[in-house]
Design an enzyme around this catalytic site. Sequence first.
Site, PDB file in Angstrom:
ATOM      1  CB  SER A 178      -0.927   0.006   1.218  1.00 60.78           C
ATOM      2  OG  SER A 178      -0.203   0.328   2.391  1.00 60.78           O
ATOM      3  CB  SER A 238      -0.003   3.396   4.690  1.00 58.58           C
ATOM      4  OG  SER A 238       0.842   2.307   5.014  1.00 58.58           O
ATOM      5  CE  LYS A 259      -0.225   1.620   8.958  1.00 57.60           C
ATOM      6  NZ  LYS A 259      -0.666   2.259   7.701  1.00 57.60           N
ATOM      7  CB  SER A 290      -1.472   6.112   7.107  1.00 59.80           C
ATOM      8  OG  SER A 290      -1.034   5.131   8.040  1.00 59.80           O
TER       9      SER A 290
END
Length: 274
Positions: free
Chosen positions: A48, A50, A110, A218
């Site tokens: 992704s 994010s 993250k 995100s």
Amino acid sequence: MANASSTESTTETKPKNEWLDLGSFLLKLVLIVFVIRSFIFSPFSIPSESMMPRLLIGDYLFITKWNYGYSRHSLPWSLPLLPNMHWSDPSRGDVVVFKAPGHGDQDWIKRVIGLPGDTIQMRGGQLILNGQPVPKEKIADFVLPYSPNYDANNCPPQHEDTGAEGAPICRIAMFRETLPGGKSYEVLDVDTRPADDTMLFTVPEDHVFLMGDNRDNSADSRFSRAEGGISFVPMENVEGKAVFTFWSTDGGASWLLPWTWFTAARWDRIGEGF
């Protein structure tokens, strides 16, 4: 004349069972891969946007597994074979892979922003950590050419642009944040969104607060699990620390066309550390 009789001994060798040998080899190989993947290194691919700009769709990276400890989430499929063995908290700014609570134990990635006891809030797109604004400096825009991994459908319309060679690109405002202790990294600010202003969060014991660098795209600790986010993440869910990118592709490769494996590679991204 006496005849001496001699007894000839023969040694019989058992025929080799090639299937048994192959099975033994494969079992040993699986065990070695299992141990390496669970306790030393593990690969991870970026699915992704994010963590843009640091990580792009099509990046492949290694994470180290020993930094913070081990738990059942260190093992493939979160097999319940290990107790929770936690010996070190992540540092603020570490990029970590973890089991996303509330999302079927999917592996997500993250950046660690808050540790136990920290307070975190977003005000007007500004990160506030323990009551102090985290320095945020405007730098050159992030420019990403379109590719099979990222096309006009991914780029917000207001950020569509044309590059120097006339090719379409996505251009997004980029900033450099610097956490207490000196760790710095780039973040993207697409536009004004509700997550630019949040409630005040206090990180509970044995948890971390995680955010994506692509702040307006995100699902992270700013959002509850009911909202599609992850809220606070238990330490035992953290699987490892991202260390370097070992491969990157723009998505233009075909398995049936080997030469495209090289033309689609983003060579300048391979070997980047964290």
